[in-house]
Design an enzyme around this catalytic site. Sequence first.
Site, PDB file in Angstrom:
ATOM      1  N   HIS A 133       0.872  -1.177   0.000  1.00 36.67           N
ATOM      2  CA  HIS A 133       0.000   0.000   0.000  1.00 36.67           C
ATOM      3  C   HIS A 133       0.911   1.230   0.000  1.00 36.67           C
ATOM      4  O   HIS A 133       2.036   1.171   0.513  1.00 36.67           O
ATOM      5  CB  HIS A 133      -0.838  -0.060   1.287  1.00 36.67           C
ATOM      6  N   ASP A 210       2.758  -4.634   8.088  1.00 35.88           N
ATOM      7  CA  ASP A 210       1.564  -3.816   7.926  1.00 35.88           C
ATOM      8  C   ASP A 210       0.375  -4.773   8.018  1.00 35.88           C
ATOM      9  O   ASP A 210       0.095  -5.535   7.091  1.00 35.88           O
ATOM     10  CB  ASP A 210       1.641  -3.118   6.560  1.00 35.88           C
ATOM     11  N   GLN A 213      -4.833  -5.276   6.845  1.00 40.62           N
ATOM     12  CA  GLN A 213      -5.839  -6.196   6.281  1.00 40.62           C
ATOM     13  C   GLN A 213      -5.726  -7.591   6.876  1.00 40.62           C
ATOM     14  O   GLN A 213      -6.296  -8.538   6.329  1.00 40.62           O
ATOM     15  CB  GLN A 213      -5.679  -6.290   4.754  1.00 40.62           C
ATOM     16  N   LYS A 236     -10.766  -0.814  10.446  1.00 41.21           N
ATOM     17  CA  LYS A 236     -10.937  -2.001   9.601  1.00 41.21           C
ATOM     18  C   LYS A 236     -11.243  -3.232  10.452  1.00 41.21           C
ATOM     19  O   LYS A 236     -11.446  -4.315   9.949  1.00 41.21           O
ATOM     20  CB  LYS A 236      -9.664  -2.240   8.780  1.00 41.21           C
ATOM     21  N   CYS A 374      -4.825   2.530  -3.625  1.00 43.60           N
ATOM     22  CA  CYS A 374      -3.568   3.022  -3.033  1.00 43.60           C
ATOM     23  C   CYS A 374      -2.435   2.011  -3.208  1.00 43.60           C
ATOM     24  O   CYS A 374      -1.566   1.869  -2.330  1.00 43.60           O
ATOM     25  CB  CYS A 374      -3.742   3.378  -1.558  1.00 43.60           C
TER      26      CYS A 374
HETATM   27  N1  C6P Z   1      -6.458   0.472   2.751  1.00 44.62           N
HETATM   28  C1  C6P Z   1      -8.303   0.131   1.202  1.00 44.62           C
HETATM   29  O1  C6P Z   1      -9.386   0.442   0.691  1.00 44.62           O
HETATM   30  P1  C6P Z   1      -5.201   3.745   7.117  1.00 44.62           P
HETATM   31  O2  C6P Z   1      -5.750   4.614   6.016  1.00 44.62           O
HETATM   32  O3  C6P Z   1      -4.031   4.392   7.797  1.00 44.62           O
HETATM   33  O4  C6P Z   1      -6.245   3.247   8.040  1.00 44.62           O
HETATM   34  O5  C6P Z   1      -4.680   2.411   6.399  1.00 44.62           O
HETATM   35  C2  C6P Z   1      -3.739   2.492   5.361  1.00 44.62           C
HETATM   36  C3  C6P Z   1      -3.485   1.122   4.808  1.00 44.62           C
HETATM   37  C4  C6P Z   1      -2.234   0.570   4.983  1.00 44.62           C
HETATM   38  N2  C6P Z   1      -1.957  -0.685   4.567  1.00 44.62           N
HETATM   39  C5  C6P Z   1      -2.885  -1.442   3.971  1.00 44.62           C
HETATM   40  C6  C6P Z   1      -2.547  -2.839   3.566  1.00 44.62           C
HETATM   41  C7  C6P Z   1      -4.170  -0.928   3.750  1.00 44.62           C
HETATM   42  O6  C6P Z   1      -5.096  -1.692   3.169  1.00 44.62           O
HETATM   43  C8  C6P Z   1      -4.473   0.390   4.170  1.00 44.62           C
HETATM   44  C9  C6P Z   1      -5.814   1.002   3.874  1.00 44.62           C
HETATM   45  C10 C6P Z   1      -7.807   0.924   2.385  1.00 44.62           C
HETATM   46  O7  C6P Z   1      -7.636  -0.805   0.793  1.00 44.62           O
HETATM   47  C11 C6P Z   1      -7.902   2.391   2.155  1.00 44.62           C
HETATM   48  S1  C6P Z   1      -6.753   2.950   0.931  1.00 44.62           S
END
Ligand code: C6P
Length: 416
Positions: A133, A210, A213, A236, A374
């Site tokens: 990401h 990270d 997910q 999430k 992203c």
């Molecule tokens: N992915 C998606 O629709 P934040 O925004 O800080 O809560 O998470 C960022 C982020 C970082 N790593 C991974 C693997 C992610 O999936 C995400 C967030 C969302 O896939 C929003 S772009």
Amino acid sequence: MSVASVIHSETDFDVRKIREDFPILKQQVHGKPLVYLDNAATSQKPQVVIDAITRYYTLENSNIHRGVHYLSSQATMAYENTRTILKDFLNAASEKEILFVRGTTEGINLVAQSYGRTFFKEGDEIIISAMEHHSNIVPWQIVCEQTGAKLRIIPMNERGELLPDAYEKLFTPRTKFVSIVHVSNSLGTINPVKEMIAMAHCYGVPVLLDGAQAVQHLTVDVRELDCDFYVFSGHKIYGPTGVGVLYAKQELLEKMPPYQGGGDMIRSVTFEKTTFNELPYKFEAGTPNIVGGISMTAGIRYLQSIGIEAIGAYEHELLEYGTEVLSSIRGLRLIGTAKNKTGILSFVLDNVHPHDVGTFLDVEGIAIRTGHHCTQPVMQFFKVPATSRASLAMYNTKEEIDILADAIKKVMKVFS
Ligand code: C6P
């Protein structure tokens, strides 16, 4: 434990009962029952989380770590109790290793700026992967600009799986850090992180995972994984936005300088010199998202009450069903077909742009995400501008997958 031994059908799992706990799912969108398949972007919130937010503002609202009055000590106790719940959730060794952050993005930036900026120097190398990401690319690019370090990228194959041999070849005496995604948000791939961490540790290199997910689908035990840093977002995992967790090994946190300065992170301040608070407060400057922390753990406790293994097994059953149903649609190509996956169904349709798919499905009451998610380098690898992505959660059903498949067939008809 095998998937089959945990769960046999939707009925065993009682998805209908679970759906009752999520008030938002009961509504209609554009006159159709809402089919929410955008869970990787953010999950919906169970009533217990909504209640925790209301209860906090109704009965407990006060600033923490500052007041001697009743409300402040109640709020402080509730907030620190959430740290203990999070410590147990991740099986961390101590509350000192659990930092509250705004989310995954802030957690990675904290490590890049505090650890990376302090310990990387010109010519050092940081390994990330081809499926990161942007939150796990850009913070490292910034620290590379600041220190003269360089990024090295673990390649992947056409199924969206990282190549272990290529990973090992990336290590050199200059490798200083590995930062990889546990589960890919655009492909669903579950990476073999335990083995990848062990390999990095053979070269004496720390690893950040990270987990944005992962934590909502898999059991995560940071001590068993032996990761050095683990980060995830509350929203999430059935909690609110604006709060997340950074786990880090205490010995590393002790060596790292504060990320931000301000209230609560200090022990004493004079104009000549400031000394810093003990862990974890050294990294928590300013008034935090108190209600966020408290209600995030309400979400985690809800998830634990159902059982993460049962959830993972049920979602896997949905994924297998969805993969079969979508693969049978002529003109649909699944992007991300790794052997080991969570419930992400990313796809492209012949001659239909994903944004048109998303707009058409919205009219049918179906929420999916379209775009690059992203992860622009993933789109570049698969030579597509964007994908449509249905992402599954514990409250989704096979019936909803059928509704999705029928709507996709309609889109294809309209655009043909
Ligand atoms: N992915 C998606 O629709 P934040 O925004 O800080 O809560 O998470 C960022 C982020 C970082 N790593 C991974 C693997 C992610 O999936 C995400 C967030 C969302 O896939 C929003 S772009």
